[in-house]
Design an enzyme around this catalytic site. Structure first.
Site: not given
Ligand code: NAD
Length: 497
Positions: A158, A182, A235, A291, A397
């Site tokens: 997000f 997606k 995440s 991140c 985090e």
């Molecule tokens: P999230 O893991 O909740 O969701 C990411 C994606 O996965 C979304 O599209 C969501 O719909 C899907 N998703 C979530 N839970 C799922 C599950 N149980 N099964 C299948 N799909 C699922 O992450 P978020 O809250 O959207 O994003 C923030 C996180 O992303 C933070 O932890 C941040 O540090 C990380 N991030 C990492 C980087 C990097 O390059 N390392 C870059 C940006 C953000």
């Protein structure tokens, strides 16, 4: 300063983009809410498994022709897309501010970084070249060619709704693959806009597909035998326990970039004014939802006077950050993405207090919002000192506008603290000593390192790295590593009689 015109004028139901057509989903609709105004700005479908399957079928039909399209011809579609993105630059940026809450300057930065990936991918004829050696034995030559793999799922988080899918998608299609994106269902509108421009650029149907939704779509992607690989950013629990694990079980290629809990190390010989300006962006930019954001500040040295004066200036600078709706260009920090995320950050602030930290600036109490907006998702910058490496507010985090402060005796101790943290996404140092900087760069475990830079964001032609609990896989998104991820090496040994 006046608020810029909002590009979203009416609440539309978002559609999936499958096989070059805009298709209404049969899935349940969910509101997309502007976190600054708390108004509904779109409705996004939670698409079904059948809809994901339809996108795979469209991609399967497109792939044989697309992979035979010469790389230079594929690049021309990307050139067209790049032109359209420039034309719609401001609109895309404002959409991000509306769906996410970040300031318009942060959104413009994000749009620029996204476009840069399209630009880099247009170099595909050179980037995708193989290599060869004549006479590996007398009269026998050997060479490597890179070929596309098939269909890839691209799953975004997000916090950078527009840019992050572009860390992967341009490289995937440039190398001759087809993609199904997606987007995060919390912030799906800029991806919808991007797909409209892909459509306008005239990409063949089925090459670039978008299926909105949540876990159902992701699970269907992970289980689908015709999806060759997944490029995921989100995440750590999702990256590790869902994406990486399942791709291992089903034999898919995978990039799974996860969360972070980053340190910023400040040496007493740093340039104080510039360091403090950089810390403001690092800890509070994007409202801490980055991140690469700093989470814990380590001030090195035993000089109490330096520490005291430095932290006073940090607190002073943070307390002057203008908070409000990101479409007001004078605003420096927007709201958190939603109320749940704000509550989560507040829980961590309470945890810090319970664990013995001392609050120096309390964003719960000192919050002043510019303009007449509901407080629902807003939280001011919060600084607490006296944290220790074992505390949960250091280990886990937080993902909000907080700064935990600790001290370290010397650089050795600071590096040790950084290296012991399970996350290893980005660590930065501020110093005027080349020796300290080199030592830090050499010994630090994290994948991205900043030297007098508080956000160690790799440019599009470098990999977006990460290590430890922040990354699962071998190759990263962006640049040459993405090209390798999206291609298979074929080795040919050739002899002519
Ligand atoms: P999230 O893991 O909740 O969701 C990411 C994606 O996965 C979304 O599209 C969501 O719909 C899907 N998703 C979530 N839970 C799922 C599950 N149980 N099964 C299948 N799909 C699922 O992450 P978020 O809250 O959207 O994003 C923030 C996180 O992303 C933070 O932890 C941040 O540090 C990380 N991030 C990492 C980087 C990097 O390059 N390392 C870059 C940006 C953000």
């Amino acid at each position: 300063m006046a608020v810029l015109e909002e590009p979203i004028k009416e609440v539309k139901v978002l559609k999936n983009f499958i096989g070059g057509e805009w298709i209404e989903s049969k899935g349940q609709l969910v509101d997309v809410v502007n976190p600054a105004t708390c108004k509904v700005i779109a409705k996004v479908p939670i698409s079904t498994e059948e809809e994901l399957n339809a996108a795979v079928e469209a991609a399967k039909e497109a792939f044989p022709i697309w992979r035979r399209t010469p790389p230079l011809a594929r690049a021309r579609y990307l050139f067209r897309l790049k032109e359209l993105l420039e034309e719609h630059f401001e609109e895309i940026s404002r959409i991000q501010t509306m769906e996410h809450g970040k300031t318009i300057d942060e959104s413009r930065g994000e749009t620029r970084r996204g476009i840069e990936n399209v630009e880099v991918a247009t170099g595909i004829p050179s980037l995708m070249m193989g290599y060869n050696l004549e006479d590996i034995a007398t009269g026998i030559d050997e060479y490597v060619i890179r070929q596309p793999v098939g269909i890839f799922g691209i799953i975004g988080p997000f916090n950078f709704p527009f840019m992050i899918p572009l860390w992967s998608a341009p490289y995937a299609v440039a190398t001759g693959n087809c993609v199904i994106i997606k987007p995060s269902s919390e912030v799906p509108i800029s991806q919808q806009k991007l797909a409209e421009l892909v459509d306008e650029a005239g990409f063949p149907p089925g090459v670039w597909n978008v299926v909105h939704g949540g876990r159902t779509v992701v699970s269907a992607m992970l289980d689908h035998p015709d999806i060759a690989g997944i490029a995921f950013v989100g995440s750590t629990p999702t990256a590790k326990d869902v994406i990486y694990k399942r791709c291992g079980e089903t034999g898919k290629r995978v990039i799974a970039q996860g969360g972070a809990a980053n340190f910023i190390v400040v040496m007493p010989d740093c340039s104080v004014q510039r360091t403090i300006a950089s810390l403001m962006t690092s800890f509070f930019g994007n409202t801490g939802q980055r991140c690469l954001a700093g989470q814990t500040l380590i001030v090195v040295g035993e000089d109490d006077n330096f520490y005291k004066r430095f932290i006073e200036r940090v607190v002073d600078a943070a307390s002057q950050i203008t908070i409000g709706y990101g479409l007001d260009e004078s605003v420096q920090m927007g709201p958190l993405r939603d109320e749940e995320k704000k509550k989560r950050v507040i829980k961590y602030i309470e945890m810090a207090e319970e664990e013995g930290a001392r609050i120096l600036l309390d964003g719960r109490k000192s919050l002043r919002i510019k303009g007449d907006y509901p407080e629902t998702c807003f939280l001011g910058p919060t600084i607490f000192e006296g944290v220790t490496p074992d505390m949960r507010v250091v280990q886990e985090e937080i993902f909000g506008p907080t700064m935990g402060v600790m001290r370290a005796r010397d650089l050795d101790e600071a590096i040790e603290i950084c290296n012991e943290n399970p996350y290893q996404n980005a660590q930065c140092i501020f110093t005027s000593s080349g020796k300290s900087a080199r030592e830090f760069r050499y010994r630090i475990r994290s994948g991205n390192v900043g030297i007098n830079i508080g956000i160690a964001a790799p440019m599009a032609f470098f990999p977006f790295s990460g290590s430890g609990e922040s990354f699962f896989g071998v190759l990263h998104t962006q640049g040459q590593e993405a090209i390798r991820f999206f291609t298979e090496s074929k080795v040919v040994i050739e002899r002519w009689f």
